[in-house]
Design a protein around this motif. Structure first.
Motif, short mmCIF file in Angstrom:
data_model
loop_
_atom_site.label_atom_id
_atom_site.label_comp_id
_atom_site.label_asym_id
_atom_site.label_seq_id
_atom_site.Cartn_x
_atom_site.Cartn_y
_atom_site.Cartn_z
N LYS A 46 -27.39 62.27 -50.91
CA LYS A 46 -27.53 62.59 -49.50
C LYS A 46 -28.31 61.51 -48.75
CE LYS A 46 -26.91 67.51 -50.28
NZ LYS A 46 -27.40 68.88 -50.07
N LEU A 47 -29.36 61.89 -48.03
CA LEU A 47 -30.05 60.92 -47.18
C LEU A 47 -30.70 59.79 -47.97
CD1 LEU A 47 -31.72 63.21 -44.48
CD2 LEU A 47 -29.82 61.61 -44.17
N TYR A 48 -31.16 60.07 -49.18
CA TYR A 48 -31.78 59.03 -49.99
C TYR A 48 -30.75 57.95 -50.33
CZ TYR A 48 -35.40 62.56 -50.46
OH TYR A 48 -36.36 63.50 -50.20
N PHE A 49 -29.54 58.38 -50.64
CA PHE A 49 -28.44 57.44 -50.89
C PHE A 49 -28.20 56.58 -49.66
CE2 PHE A 49 -23.98 56.32 -50.48
CZ PHE A 49 -23.66 55.83 -51.72
N GLY A 50 -28.09 57.22 -48.49
CA GLY A 50 -27.82 56.49 -47.26
C GLY A 50 -28.93 55.53 -46.89
N MET A 51 -30.18 55.94 -47.05
CA MET A 51 -31.30 55.08 -46.69
C MET A 51 -31.39 53.86 -47.61
SD MET A 51 -32.41 56.41 -44.00
CE MET A 51 -33.83 55.35 -43.76
N LEU A 52 -31.14 54.06 -48.90
CA LEU A 52 -31.15 52.92 -49.82
C LEU A 52 -30.01 51.96 -49.48
CD1 LEU A 52 -32.37 51.48 -52.22
CD2 LEU A 52 -30.99 52.93 -53.74
#
Length: 311
Positions: free
Chosen positions: A108-114
């Protein structure tokens, strides 16, 4: 019994697109080519975010890698143009594989931010590496074969490649593989429980999306004869995401509609105002409030029985 007009509509649209350069002036033919390659880019992003549920927030970096891969091959290697146009998408797919291996363990967001962080690192390298990428000046005056150097030639080449790539992606989402990734999007835990290798399928989608995003970048070289670092900056990724949201990211053709609307608005609104960012932000706000499923998403849902979901 009434015949379905489904297969006829794409053919009529394709015929209209083929005829466009014969009736449009040079500038509008150029704009039409930009619309086509941007539609391809938005559709490639939708494979990851709409059909697989991945928070692909750095998709523009694959667009840029594809463009720079083609541009550098044309200007520095001496290899023939067909090799250069294939080198861009392959470089983007390889880079997508590397980024995917790094990011896929997050969700989710962790994937996108990385993804945004890694993409920004790539942008910084391209922006500063003057001796190889041209730095913030980019690469200009890229030599192209005579057949695609004219506005009409570049348009028809862009139309042909876009049509083939969109058809290939359509076949992918309609295949058993496409049904599996939609199942992962809807419920990854259940998909894993029935034996689906969720991460492997997600990684495969990232590579496929990166390849087609890189193909759009190669087409940018054909249309513009130049590349520059800002085309892979994270703000452009956000703009492409808005295209998917506007058209409907749970429909296949929605991103094509969204890309057409955004590009045409950007080109013609800039003639009257310099506050394009304000217009884009207003569009996003209105879409979220009034059309959360996008333009085509709303139409698809209304055409289906109550409680069913368009795809």
């Amino acid at each position: 019994m009434r015949r379905s007009t489904g297969p006829l509509l794409p053919l009529l649209l394709l015929a209209a697109l083929v005829a466009l350069p014969q009736v449009l002036p040079r500038f509008h033919t150029y704009v039409a080519a930009v619309v086509l390659l941007t539609a391809l880019l938005a559709t490639s992003l939708n494979l990851a975010i709409g059909y697989t549920g991945l928070y692909q927030f750095g998709h523009a970096v694959f667009y840029g890698v594809g463009a720079y891969g083609t541009a550098l091959t044309l200007t520095r290697s001496g290899l023939p143009a067909p090799v250069a146009f294939l080198a861009g998408p392959l470089a983007a797919a390889a880079f997508s594989l590397v980024m995917g291996l790094i990011c896929i363990r997050l969700s989710k967001l962790y994937f996108g931010m990385l993804q945004i962080s890694l993409g920004s690192l790539v942008w910084a390298v391209v922006y500063r590496w003057y001796s190889f990428t041209g730095g913030d000046d980019g690469i200009h005056g890229i030599p192209l074969p005579d057949a695609i150097a004219s506005p009409k030639g570049s348009y028809y080449f862009t139309l042909t490649v876009t049509a083939l790539c969109v058809f290939a992606m359509y076949r992918i989402v309609r295949s058993p593989f496409g049904k599996v990734i939609q199942g992962i999007r809807d419920n990854p835990v259940r998909a894993a429980a029935i034996g689906v290798d969720v991460r492997l399928h997600q990684l495969a989608v990232l590579v496929i999306a990166g390849f087609f995003g890189g193909a759009a970048g190669s087409l940018f070289v054909v249309v513009e004869s130049s590349v520059f670092p800002d085309m892979m900056f994270w703000t452009f990724s956000l703009e492409v995401l808005i295209m998917c949201l506007l058209g409907g990211m749970y429909t296949f053709f929605g991103p094509l509609v969204g890309a057409s609307v955004i590009v045409l608005l950007r080109v013609f609104a800039s003639v009257h105002t310099q506050y394009w960012g304000l217009i884009l932000g207003t569009i996003l706000t209105l879409v979220i409030i009034f059309l959360p499923d996008g333009v085509l998403g709303v139409l698809v849902r209304r055409s289906l029985p109550k409680g069913s979901r368009g795809a």
